[in-house]
Design a protein around this motif. Structure first.
Motif, PDB file in Angstrom:
ATOM      1  N   SER A  12       0.838  -1.208   0.000  1.00  0.00           N
ATOM      2  CA  SER A  12       0.000   0.000   0.000  1.00  0.00           C
ATOM      3  C   SER A  12       0.867   1.251   0.000  1.00  0.00           C
ATOM      4  O   SER A  12       0.601   2.209  -0.727  1.00  0.00           O
ATOM      5  CB  SER A  12      -0.908   0.019   1.234  1.00  0.00           C
ATOM      6  OG  SER A  12      -1.770  -1.072   1.225  1.00  0.00           O
ATOM      7  N   ARG A  13       1.898   1.240   0.812  1.00  0.00           N
ATOM      8  CA  ARG A  13       2.822   2.378   0.904  1.00  0.00           C
ATOM      9  C   ARG A  13       3.483   2.631  -0.463  1.00  0.00           C
ATOM     10  O   ARG A  13       3.580   3.765  -0.925  1.00  0.00           O
ATOM     11  CB  ARG A  13       3.866   2.095   1.986  1.00  0.00           C
ATOM     12  CG  ARG A  13       4.660   3.280   2.407  1.00  0.00           C
ATOM     13  CD  ARG A  13       5.454   3.001   3.691  1.00  0.00           C
ATOM     14  NE  ARG A  13       4.547   3.152   4.840  1.00  0.00           N
ATOM     15  CZ  ARG A  13       4.048   2.145   5.557  1.00  0.00           C
ATOM     16  NH1 ARG A  13       4.377   0.913   5.299  1.00  0.00           N
ATOM     17  NH2 ARG A  13       3.220   2.380   6.557  1.00  0.00           N
TER      18      ARG A  13
ATOM     19  N   ARG B  54       3.131   6.062  -2.626  1.00  0.00           N
ATOM     20  CA  ARG B  54       4.354   6.836  -2.897  1.00  0.00           C
ATOM     21  C   ARG B  54       4.591   6.973  -4.399  1.00  0.00           C
ATOM     22  O   ARG B  54       4.978   8.032  -4.884  1.00  0.00           O
ATOM     23  CB  ARG B  54       5.567   6.170  -2.241  1.00  0.00           C
ATOM     24  CG  ARG B  54       5.533   6.293  -0.726  1.00  0.00           C
ATOM     25  CD  ARG B  54       6.794   5.799  -0.082  1.00  0.00           C
ATOM     26  NE  ARG B  54       7.834   6.772  -0.361  1.00  0.00           N
ATOM     27  CZ  ARG B  54       9.083   6.438  -0.663  1.00  0.00           C
ATOM     28  NH1 ARG B  54       9.450   5.192  -0.715  1.00  0.00           N
ATOM     29  NH2 ARG B  54       9.974   7.366  -0.903  1.00  0.00           N
ATOM     30  N   THR B  55       4.351   5.905  -5.143  1.00  0.00           N
ATOM     31  CA  THR B  55       4.553   5.945  -6.588  1.00  0.00           C
ATOM     32  C   THR B  55       3.541   6.881  -7.255  1.00  0.00           C
ATOM     33  O   THR B  55       3.899   7.659  -8.136  1.00  0.00           O
ATOM     34  CB  THR B  55       4.466   4.528  -7.178  1.00  0.00           C
ATOM     35  OG1 THR B  55       5.441   3.698  -6.536  1.00  0.00           O
ATOM     36  CG2 THR B  55       4.734   4.541  -8.674  1.00  0.00           C
ATOM     37  N   MET B  56       2.286   6.846  -6.792  1.00  0.00           N
ATOM     38  CA  MET B  56       1.295   7.768  -7.346  1.00  0.00           C
ATOM     39  C   MET B  56       1.670   9.211  -7.063  1.00  0.00           C
ATOM     40  O   MET B  56       1.529  10.072  -7.933  1.00  0.00           O
ATOM     41  CB  MET B  56      -0.101   7.454  -6.802  1.00  0.00           C
ATOM     42  CG  MET B  56      -0.725   6.266  -7.467  1.00  0.00           C
ATOM     43  SD  MET B  56      -2.428   6.025  -6.964  1.00  0.00           S
ATOM     44  CE  MET B  56      -2.180   5.239  -5.389  1.00  0.00           C
ATOM     45  N   GLU B  57       2.135   9.479  -5.846  1.00  0.00           N
ATOM     46  CA  GLU B  57       2.544  10.856  -5.531  1.00  0.00           C
ATOM     47  C   GLU B  57       3.681  11.299  -6.449  1.00  0.00           C
ATOM     48  O   GLU B  57       3.711  12.442  -6.886  1.00  0.00           O
ATOM     49  CB  GLU B  57       2.967  10.971  -4.064  1.00  0.00           C
ATOM     50  CG  GLU B  57       1.797  11.067  -3.138  1.00  0.00           C
ATOM     51  CD  GLU B  57       2.161  11.659  -1.793  1.00  0.00           C
ATOM     52  OE1 GLU B  57       3.333  11.593  -1.372  1.00  0.00           O
ATOM     53  OE2 GLU B  57       1.241  12.179  -1.142  1.00  0.00           O
TER      54      GLU B  57
ATOM     55  N   MET C 242      11.345   6.473  -9.852  1.00  0.00           N
ATOM     56  CA  MET C 242      12.094   5.239  -9.578  1.00  0.00           C
ATOM     57  C   MET C 242      12.477   5.154  -8.108  1.00  0.00           C
ATOM     58  O   MET C 242      12.403   4.080  -7.499  1.00  0.00           O
ATOM     59  CB  MET C 242      13.335   5.141 -10.470  1.00  0.00           C
ATOM     60  CG  MET C 242      13.014   4.809 -11.910  1.00  0.00           C
ATOM     61  SD  MET C 242      12.042   3.297 -12.113  1.00  0.00           S
ATOM     62  CE  MET C 242      13.183   2.073 -11.510  1.00  0.00           C
ATOM     63  N   ALA C 243      12.866   6.266  -7.527  1.00  0.00           N
ATOM     64  CA  ALA C 243      13.224   6.269  -6.106  1.00  0.00           C
ATOM     65  C   ALA C 243      12.000   5.921  -5.255  1.00  0.00           C
ATOM     66  O   ALA C 243      12.092   5.145  -4.303  1.00  0.00           O
ATOM     67  CB  ALA C 243      13.794   7.623  -5.695  1.00  0.00           C
TER      68      ALA C 243
ATOM     69  N   THR D  90      12.221   2.519  -2.974  1.00  0.00           N
ATOM     70  CA  THR D  90      12.594   2.811  -1.597  1.00  0.00           C
ATOM     71  C   THR D  90      11.350   2.805  -0.727  1.00  0.00           C
ATOM     72  O   THR D  90      10.409   3.531  -0.998  1.00  0.00           O
ATOM     73  CB  THR D  90      13.262   4.203  -1.495  1.00  0.00           C
ATOM     74  OG1 THR D  90      14.342   4.245  -2.410  1.00  0.00           O
ATOM     75  CG2 THR D  90      13.762   4.455  -0.094  1.00  0.00           C
ATOM     76  N   LEU D  91      11.376   2.001   0.301  1.00  0.00           N
ATOM     77  CA  LEU D  91      10.242   1.947   1.216  1.00  0.00           C
ATOM     78  C   LEU D  91      10.696   2.400   2.589  1.00  0.00           C
ATOM     79  O   LEU D  91      10.970   1.603   3.476  1.00  0.00           O
ATOM     80  CB  LEU D  91       9.677   0.533   1.300  1.00  0.00           C
ATOM     81  CG  LEU D  91       8.831   0.105   0.118  1.00  0.00           C
ATOM     82  CD1 LEU D  91       8.433  -1.350   0.251  1.00  0.00           C
ATOM     83  CD2 LEU D  91       7.591   0.972   0.001  1.00  0.00           C
ATOM     84  N   ALA D  92      10.801   3.696   2.745  1.00  0.00           N
ATOM     85  CA  ALA D  92      11.177   4.232   4.056  1.00  0.00           C
ATOM     86  C   ALA D  92      10.015   4.039   5.012  1.00  0.00           C
ATOM     87  O   ALA D  92       8.872   4.333   4.693  1.00  0.00           O
ATOM     88  CB  ALA D  92      11.519   5.715   3.925  1.00  0.00           C
TER      89      ALA D  92
END
Length: 132
Positions: A85-86, A90-93, A106-107, A111-113
């Protein structure tokens, strides 16, 4: 992993998941939850959605297993359900900005901070007992 074009079942499942994200209020909630676990009042204050609609959208997100809840006394805390979900949010944002930056996308996708954990906020007698 089967590519989406190779399986109608996979394409249907992907479409159903995308429908959850394709609602403005839900997307606002999910974006806010990227910052970490929050209460309904925190989400309402940040998004301005309003209590009745917010409760309805949170219920839809819970039912779709995109958010999870944690109860602390009378307070319910919401958070993104998992790294999947995260990653989606994040990718949509990163993708859905005025000028998408391929490196930023790509970052975001790789990357899943972990979100910063907020300290529990105790109120009333239960909050006082935690201090002791």
């Amino acid at each position: 992993m089967t590519a989406i074009f190779e399986s109608r079942v996979r394409a249907d499942a992907a479409t159903e998941k995308l429908k959850i994200f394709a609602q403005p209020q839900r997307l606002m909630i999910l974006s806010f939850l990227l910052r970490g676990e929050s209460s309904v009042s925190d989400i309402d204050a940040a998004t301005g959605i309003g209590q009745p609609a917010l409760s309805q959208q949170l219920a839809a997100l819970r039912q779709a297993d995109v958010v999870k809840t944690r109860r602390e006394g009378k307070q319910i805390w919401y958070d993104l359900a998992d790294d999947s979900s995260r990653l989606c949010v994040r990718t949509m944002e990163a993708l859905l900005t005025e000028e998408p930056d391929p490196q930023r996308i790509m970052a975001a996708a790789t990357t899943l901070a972990a979100p910063a954990k907020k300290p529990p906020t105790g109120t009333g007698t239960a909050g006082f007992a935690k201090i002791l």
